[in-house]
Scaffold this motif. Sequence first.
Motif, PDB file in Angstrom:
ATOM      1  N   ASN A 251      13.343  -0.078  -9.731  1.00 46.00           N
ATOM      2  CA  ASN A 251      13.380   1.272  -9.169  1.00 46.00           C
ATOM      3  C   ASN A 251      14.821   1.762  -9.111  1.00 46.00           C
ATOM      4  N   PRO A 252      15.474   1.876 -10.270  1.00 47.18           N
ATOM      5  CA  PRO A 252      16.893   2.247 -10.274  1.00 47.18           C
ATOM      6  C   PRO A 252      17.170   3.629  -9.690  1.00 47.18           C
ATOM      7  N   GLU A 253      16.154   4.502  -9.674  1.00 46.32           N
ATOM      8  CA  GLU A 253      16.346   5.833  -9.093  1.00 46.32           C
ATOM      9  C   GLU A 253      16.200   5.815  -7.574  1.00 46.32           C
ATOM     10  N   ARG A 254      15.838   4.649  -7.027  1.00 47.88           N
ATOM     11  CA  ARG A 254      15.698   4.466  -5.577  1.00 47.88           C
ATOM     12  C   ARG A 254      14.691   5.434  -4.963  1.00 47.88           C
ATOM     13  N   ARG A 255      13.602   5.646  -5.691  1.00 44.41           N
ATOM     14  CA  ARG A 255      12.527   6.490  -5.185  1.00 44.41           C
ATOM     15  C   ARG A 255      11.877   5.821  -3.973  1.00 44.41           C
ATOM     16  N   SER A 256      11.481   6.636  -3.014  1.00 47.78           N
ATOM     17  CA  SER A 256      10.925   6.123  -1.764  1.00 47.78           C
ATOM     18  C   SER A 256       9.415   5.948  -1.866  1.00 47.78           C
ATOM     19  N   SER A 257       8.900   5.020  -1.075  1.00 44.20           N
ATOM     20  CA  SER A 257       7.456   4.904  -0.907  1.00 44.20           C
ATOM     21  C   SER A 257       6.909   6.240  -0.422  1.00 44.20           C
ATOM     22  N   GLY A 258       5.699   6.566  -0.846  1.00 38.53           N
ATOM     23  CA  GLY A 258       5.097   7.812  -0.410  1.00 38.53           C
ATOM     24  C   GLY A 258       4.705   7.825   1.045  1.00 38.53           C
ATOM     25  N   SER A 259       4.639   6.643   1.687  1.00 39.35           N
ATOM     26  CA  SER A 259       4.200   6.626   3.090  1.00 39.35           C
ATOM     27  C   SER A 259       4.914   5.615   3.974  1.00 39.35           C
TER      28      SER A 259
ATOM     29  N   GLY B 280       0.784  -1.226   0.000  1.00 46.23           N
ATOM     30  CA  GLY B 280       0.000   0.000   0.000  1.00 46.23           C
ATOM     31  C   GLY B 280       0.818   1.278   0.000  1.00 46.23           C
ATOM     32  N   ASP B 281       0.253   2.330  -0.570  1.00 51.05           N
ATOM     33  CA  ASP B 281       0.901   3.639  -0.604  1.00 51.05           C
ATOM     34  C   ASP B 281      -0.146   4.693  -0.924  1.00 51.05           C
ATOM     35  N   PRO B 282       0.209   5.974  -0.885  1.00 55.09           N
ATOM     36  CA  PRO B 282      -0.758   7.034  -1.185  1.00 55.09           C
ATOM     37  C   PRO B 282      -0.908   7.326  -2.675  1.00 55.09           C
ATOM     38  N   GLY B 283      -0.297   6.508  -3.504  1.00 49.53           N
ATOM     39  CA  GLY B 283      -0.429   6.717  -4.946  1.00 49.53           C
ATOM     40  C   GLY B 283       0.703   7.484  -5.580  1.00 49.53           C
ATOM     41  N   TYR B 284       1.783   7.698  -4.848  1.00 49.79           N
ATOM     42  CA  TYR B 284       2.936   8.401  -5.396  1.00 49.79           C
ATOM     43  C   TYR B 284       4.200   7.937  -4.681  1.00 49.79           C
ATOM     44  N   THR B 285       5.328   8.243  -5.268  1.00 46.62           N
ATOM     45  CA  THR B 285       6.625   7.981  -4.650  1.00 46.62           C
ATOM     46  C   THR B 285       7.369   9.294  -4.502  1.00 46.62           C
ATOM     47  N   LEU B 286       8.465   9.264  -3.762  1.00 44.95           N
ATOM     48  CA  LEU B 286       9.267  10.460  -3.512  1.00 44.95           C
ATOM     49  C   LEU B 286      10.658  10.305  -4.111  1.00 44.95           C
TER      50      LEU B 286
END
Length: 290
Positions: free
Chosen positions: A145-153, A113-119
């Motif tokens: 996820n090579p850019e290592r973007r974080s979960s939104g929550s 689960g997540d809020p629908g976006y990454t950081l």
Amino acid sequence: MKILKRLGYLCLTLTALSACTGGNTVKSDSAGSSDMTQTQTDSDIIVDISTTLGDIQVRLFGDTPGHRDNFAKLADEGYYNGTLFHRVINDFMVQAGDPDSRNAPAGKMLGEGDPGYTLAAEIDYPRHYHKRGALAAARTGDNINPERRSSGSQFYIVTGKVFNDSTLTQMERNMQMQQVSAIFQQLAQQQADKVKELRRNRDQAGLQKLQEELIAQAEKKAAENPAVLSEQARRDYTTIGGTPHLDGAYTVFGEVTKGMDVVEKIQKVETDSNDRPKEDVRIVSMTVVK
């Protein structure tokens, strides 16, 4: 022989283009307190977390503003209220922030689960590292996820364990190898179309040549900023402990300032085969103090 060859990380046709399964998780390979907090700045934000096992206070770093502001916003909106610590591993970390966990029946596997976006990643290593009490963002794996973007929550709080100097030295070498591997994966993703074309043409010589070129580029780039433990990090890991093998791969955006005893209670609860506590440990509420 090159580092990546020795570790078996190099297969453009398999490893670099394969999909990584699973949700927003922290990889695991497998504590007392000292001065574990950094000097607070005016741009930091303090958040109180009330849980069913007690209260925790965290400080969000001002130099990771994207993660700081997002966490504070979600906390202020009540996003985390009622969610579970859905993944708990003793001597490693406790993870929370999955909105799907709020009303999840017993035994349900969580973590997607997540809020629908990454950081966007704000990895500031070696300044911020995975010492005991560190607050960091969960994410999906490097292959997708090579850019290592974080979960939104989803976030985790490090518990970890204490290491001796020789073990840390070996882990440092492993981190450097993983650093090269991660850069290689990123470069390979950028060459995905070319790899597919070479595979369609069954051009093994071309694949091998491209692979060798990417190895050289990855090793050169890693050498410009090698993963090395700072003196302070080494002191912390040999005294209060932590999870050094995660350093440089996940965004550390805060730390616990009060309530590590509560975090310790959470990490000690009985869990099932998916690391979910058998009895729910819930976030009751969060309050942005500053």
